[in-house]
Design an enzyme around this catalytic site. Structure first.
Site, PDB file in Angstrom:
ATOM      1  CG  HIS A  50      -0.459  -0.151   2.722  1.00  9.91           C
ATOM      2  ND1 HIS A  50      -0.203  -0.918   3.447  1.00  9.91           N
ATOM      3  CD2 HIS A  50       0.273   1.016   3.190  1.00  9.91           C
ATOM      4  CE1 HIS A  50       0.488  -0.607   4.608  1.00  9.91           C
ATOM      5  NE2 HIS A  50       0.780   0.883   4.575  1.00  9.91           N
TER       6      HIS A  50
HETATM    7  P1  TYD Z   1      -1.653  -2.459   7.594  1.00  8.20           P
HETATM    8  O1  TYD Z   1      -1.257  -0.966   7.777  1.00  8.20           O
HETATM    9  O2  TYD Z   1      -2.476  -2.984   6.323  1.00  8.20           O
HETATM   10  O3  TYD Z   1      -0.367  -3.185   7.961  1.00  8.20           O
HETATM   11  P2  TYD Z   1       0.802  -3.945   6.909  1.00  8.20           P
HETATM   12  O4  TYD Z   1       1.066  -2.753   5.719  1.00  8.20           O
HETATM   13  O5  TYD Z   1       2.133  -3.870   7.786  1.00  8.20           O
HETATM   14  O6  TYD Z   1       0.557  -5.280   6.545  1.00  8.20           O
HETATM   15  O7  TYD Z   1      -2.875  -2.914   8.757  1.00  8.20           O
HETATM   16  C1  TYD Z   1      -3.100  -4.127   9.071  1.00  8.20           C
HETATM   17  C2  TYD Z   1      -4.497  -4.015   9.665  1.00  8.20           C
HETATM   18  O8  TYD Z   1      -4.086  -3.368  10.912  1.00  8.20           O
HETATM   19  C3  TYD Z   1      -5.413  -3.252   9.002  1.00  8.20           C
HETATM   20  O9  TYD Z   1      -6.763  -4.248   8.994  1.00  8.20           O
HETATM   21  C4  TYD Z   1      -5.608  -1.984   9.514  1.00  8.20           C
HETATM   22  C5  TYD Z   1      -5.189  -2.320  11.034  1.00  8.20           C
HETATM   23  N1  TYD Z   1      -4.728  -0.878  11.602  1.00  8.20           N
HETATM   24  C6  TYD Z   1      -5.371  -0.178  12.601  1.00  8.20           C
HETATM   25  O10 TYD Z   1      -6.313  -0.563  13.063  1.00  8.20           O
HETATM   26  N2  TYD Z   1      -4.431   0.659  13.248  1.00  8.20           N
HETATM   27  C7  TYD Z   1      -3.227   1.093  12.815  1.00  8.20           C
HETATM   28  O11 TYD Z   1      -2.665   2.056  13.400  1.00  8.20           O
HETATM   29  C8  TYD Z   1      -2.704   0.356  11.872  1.00  8.20           C
HETATM   30  C9  TYD Z   1      -1.282   0.779  11.329  1.00  8.20           C
HETATM   31  C10 TYD Z   1      -3.165  -0.743  11.287  1.00  8.20           C
END
Ligand code: TYD
Length: 136
Positions: A50
């Protein structure tokens, strides 16, 4: 790479160990509004996929190691994070993929704003389209 760079953090060393202080706008280029950490990651995990429209972040590997591939415009670069003495600044419109997690990594992330799903671009084609519109 524009919008993505390694920051050498301060380290205060003594015989009792090391300490790294991070102050918003002083040691990193934004005020910190949110902190989260990633841990318990299987070695074969691949995360990210992302970009953010407005969010600024700094990723710090407190334990273990991992790699991040960053893409901004036509540039791509792989950074290896394996030391708590460095932070990777990742600004807006950088597509990032985190991989090659080793030795039970703990990744601390400092973010410039509260969690907001509408700030995410999770579709790679949409990301390319938005980047093209904004940056040509
Ligand atoms: P994501 O940012 O997609 O993580 P990565 O890129 O490391 O795989 O986040 C994973 C999940 O966690 C997604 O469902 C959103 C949730 N999330 C929160 O609820 N709060 C936050 O501060 C973050 C960073 C993620």
């Amino acid at each position: 790479m524009l919008n993505c760079s390694l920051i050498r953090l301060k380290v205060i060393c003594s015989e009792q160990g090391s300490l790294t202080p991070i102050e918003g706008t002083r040691d990193i280029p934004f005020e910190i509004k949110r902190v989260y950490y990633i841990y318990g990651v299987p070695d074969d995990a691949v995360r990210g996929f992302h970009a953010h429209r407005r969010l600024h972040q700094v990723l710090i590997c407190l334990h273990g190691s991992f790699k991040v591939e960053c893409e901004f415009g036509d540039e791509r670069e792989v950074y290896e994070l394996n030391s708590p003495e460095y932070g990777l600044y990742v600004g807006p419109y950088v597509w990032r993929v985190m991989f090659d997690f080793k030795d039970d990594p703990i990744v601390l992330v400092l973010a410039s704003d509260y969690y907001d799903e509408s700030d995410y671009i999770r579709d790679y084609n949409l990301f390319r389209e938005e980047v093209k519109k904004l940056f040509g």
